[in-house]
Scaffold this motif. Structure first.
Motif, PDB file in Angstrom:
ATOM      1  N   ALA A 236     -17.488 104.716  52.588  1.00 10.33           N
ATOM      2  CA  ALA A 236     -16.514 104.044  51.731  1.00 10.33           C
ATOM      3  C   ALA A 236     -17.179 103.616  50.440  1.00 10.33           C
ATOM      4  O   ALA A 236     -18.384 103.380  50.390  1.00 10.33           O
ATOM      5  N   GLY A 237     -16.393 103.524  49.391  1.00 10.64           N
ATOM      6  CA  GLY A 237     -16.962 103.041  48.141  1.00 10.64           C
ATOM      7  C   GLY A 237     -16.170 103.452  46.929  1.00 10.64           C
ATOM      8  O   GLY A 237     -15.025 103.889  47.028  1.00 10.64           O
ATOM      9  N   ARG A 238     -16.805 103.334  45.778  1.00 16.20           N
ATOM     10  CA  ARG A 238     -16.146 103.586  44.498  1.00 16.20           C
ATOM     11  C   ARG A 238     -16.377 105.004  43.987  1.00 16.20           C
ATOM     12  O   ARG A 238     -15.938 105.345  42.905  1.00 16.20           O
ATOM     13  N   MET A 239     -17.084 105.818  44.769  1.00 12.70           N
ATOM     14  CA  MET A 239     -17.352 107.177  44.328  1.00 12.70           C
ATOM     15  C   MET A 239     -16.078 108.007  44.305  1.00 12.70           C
ATOM     16  O   MET A 239     -15.263 107.938  45.217  1.00 12.70           O
ATOM     17  N   THR A 240     -15.915 108.791  43.259  1.00 17.13           N
ATOM     18  CA  THR A 240     -14.727 109.622  43.085  1.00 17.13           C
ATOM     19  C   THR A 240     -14.893 110.944  43.834  1.00 17.13           C
ATOM     20  O   THR A 240     -15.980 111.271  44.330  1.00 17.13           O
ATOM     21  N   VAL A 241     -13.807 111.722  43.895  1.00 15.45           N
ATOM     22  CA  VAL A 241     -13.871 113.038  44.518  1.00 15.45           C
ATOM     23  C   VAL A 241     -14.933 113.896  43.835  1.00 15.45           C
ATOM     24  O   VAL A 241     -15.710 114.597  44.487  1.00 15.45           O
ATOM     25  N   GLN A 242     -14.984 113.817  42.508  1.00 10.59           N
ATOM     26  CA  GLN A 242     -15.989 114.577  41.768  1.00 10.59           C
ATOM     27  C   GLN A 242     -17.396 114.096  42.083  1.00 10.59           C
ATOM     28  O   GLN A 242     -18.334 114.893  42.161  1.00 10.59           O
ATOM     29  N   ASP A 243     -17.570 112.765  42.286  1.00 12.32           N
ATOM     30  CA  ASP A 243     -18.883 112.232  42.658  1.00 12.32           C
ATOM     31  C   ASP A 243     -19.359 112.848  43.968  1.00 12.32           C
ATOM     32  O   ASP A 243     -20.524 113.222  44.115  1.00 12.32           O
ATOM     33  N   TRP A 244     -18.441 112.965  44.948  1.00  9.79           N
ATOM     34  CA  TRP A 244     -18.800 113.538  46.247  1.00  9.79           C
ATOM     35  C   TRP A 244     -19.129 115.023  46.107  1.00  9.79           C
ATOM     36  O   TRP A 244     -20.038 115.533  46.771  1.00  9.79           O
ATOM     37  N   ARG A 245     -18.408 115.719  45.259  1.00  8.69           N
ATOM     38  CA  ARG A 245     -18.702 117.126  45.024  1.00  8.69           C
ATOM     39  C   ARG A 245     -20.089 117.298  44.405  1.00  8.69           C
ATOM     40  O   ARG A 245     -20.867 118.170  44.802  1.00  8.69           O
ATOM     41  N   THR A 246     -20.387 116.464  43.424  1.00  6.26           N
ATOM     42  CA  THR A 246     -21.695 116.516  42.775  1.00  6.26           C
ATOM     43  C   THR A 246     -22.798 116.201  43.775  1.00  6.26           C
ATOM     44  O   THR A 246     -23.856 116.853  43.797  1.00  6.26           O
ATOM     45  N   LEU A 247     -22.553 115.196  44.614  1.00  7.18           N
ATOM     46  CA  LEU A 247     -23.534 114.811  45.625  1.00  7.18           C
ATOM     47  C   LEU A 247     -23.761 115.944  46.623  1.00  7.18           C
ATOM     48  O   LEU A 247     -24.899 116.231  47.008  1.00  7.18           O
ATOM     49  N   THR A 248     -22.686 116.618  47.031  1.00 10.57           N
ATOM     50  CA  THR A 248     -22.809 117.743  47.966  1.00 10.57           C
ATOM     51  C   THR A 248     -23.703 118.831  47.382  1.00 10.57           C
ATOM     52  O   THR A 248     -24.543 119.410  48.078  1.00 10.57           O
ATOM     53  N   ALA A 249     -23.556 119.077  46.089  1.00  6.66           N
ATOM     54  CA  ALA A 249     -24.396 120.078  45.432  1.00  6.66           C
ATOM     55  C   ALA A 249     -25.850 119.610  45.377  1.00  6.66           C
ATOM     56  O   ALA A 249     -26.779 120.422  45.553  1.00  6.66           O
ATOM     57  N   GLN A 250     -26.068 118.321  45.159  1.00  5.56           N
ATOM     58  CA  GLN A 250     -27.433 117.781  45.125  1.00  5.56           C
ATOM     59  C   GLN A 250     -28.131 117.933  46.472  1.00  5.56           C
ATOM     60  O   GLN A 250     -29.328 118.212  46.545  1.00  5.56           O
TER      61      GLN A 250
END
Length: 315
Positions: A236-250
């Motif tokens: 849970a948190g303030r991360m956006t859908v795009q943040d999660w996508r970027t994190l998945t790539a990282q």
């Protein structure tokens, strides 16, 4: 720039409000600690770790526009608001940018405020040995009206401010001794922080996936021996859908078979281990007796070294 960067003075964590007429209280801002340097010709914004952030905040890059001193070092916090309250996630949308074009786009979209609470150097003279009461007077004399800069108000009733901060769901308050000098790199009881919302900076050592995308992270803190101890997981948190996508790539380049934690986490089923290189700031309710945090909420990914995520944050 001729002025050398300082490591800022820090408050210690306290659990009771200090008593005595020498104490003032200020709101604890959920932002980025920043010192502004101006030597009369050039200026820099430098964070608590000594990293330059002048590029990221162009509206604050000219201290002569908001301070009448011919040379100065100011100490404060850069914040961004969300719903009328400081949001660490919002300010990190600015702080993490490196591209000038992206910064130019973000400036009107994510406005910031520089909340200034101290002045360390003024017109060629160091003020570190002056009492806080005198530094506050000088700060008031020298700050100029500016749409992105404010002097942090001080209150002589810490208990009342703490109550107001709790009602407003703010992070907490900082109590300061008016007689205190400023010790660069220091940390002692002359400044005390009382938290309403607990926070921790932790490193991710594992992730879980849902439908091919990261949906939660397993976090840890290092002890003095360099061992990484599991403190809980959060999705849970303030991360956006795009943040999660970027994190998945990282994550793709960090996956490893070796578990980085000193002991197997309770939340290990379905976990994929990663090299402990990504650092996040989280808010949480309290520490459980087991050593894990309760109700963690991810605020943002931060560019800090993993080994800075230490167990002493729990004390």
């Amino acid at each position: 720039m001729k002025l050398q960067p300082l490591t800022p003075f820090e408050p210690v964590l306290a659990y009771g409000i200090p008593s005595g007429s020498q104490w003032i209280a200020q709101i604890k801002w959920d932002g980025v600690r920043m010192l502004a340097y101006y030597d009369g010709t050039s200026a820099e914004l430098i964070n608590r770790r000594g990293n330059r952030r002048t590029l990221q905040y162009p509206e604050l890059a000219r201290p002569e526009a908001y301070c009448r001193a011919g040379s100065v070092i100011l100490d404060g916090e850069i914040i961004a608001l969300s719903g009328g309250k400081p949001s660490f996630h919002e300010v990190m949308r600015r702080d993490s940018l490196k591209n000038e074009a992206a910064i130019a786009v973000a400036v009107p979209r994510v406005p910031v405020l520089y909340m200034v609470f101290d002045i360390l150097y003024c017109n060629g003279s160091w003020l570190l040995d002056e009492p806080l009461s005198r530094r506050q007077e000088l700060l008031k004399e020298h700050l100029l009206p500016h749409p992105h800069v404010q002097q942090v108000p001080s209150y002589h009733d810490p208990a009342q401010l703490f109550s107001a901060a709790r009602k407003g769901s703010l992070e907490g308050i900082v109590c300061k001794d008016l007689n205190s000098t400023y010790a660069p790199g220091g940390k002692d009881k002359r400044w005390q922080k009382l938290k309403i919302i607990s926070d921790v900076t932790a490193v991710a050592g594992g992730v879980t996936f849902r439908d091919g995308q990261v949906n939660a992270l397993l976090f840890g803190l290092y002890d003095d021996a360099g061992k990484l101890h599991y403190i809980g997981h959060a999705g849970a948190g303030r991360m956006t859908v795009q943040d999660w996508r970027t994190l998945t790539a990282q994550i793709e380049g960090l996956i490893t078979e070796r578990m980085p934690f000193a002991e197997l986490p309770e939340r290990s089923k379905g976990a994929v281990w990663i090299k402990p290189e990504l650092v996040f700031k989280l808010h949480f309710l309290e520490w459980n007796p087991s050593g894990t945090f309760r109700q963690p909420v991810i605020q943002a990914q931060v560019g800090l070294p993993p080994l800075s995520c230490r167990m002493d944050q729990k004390s």
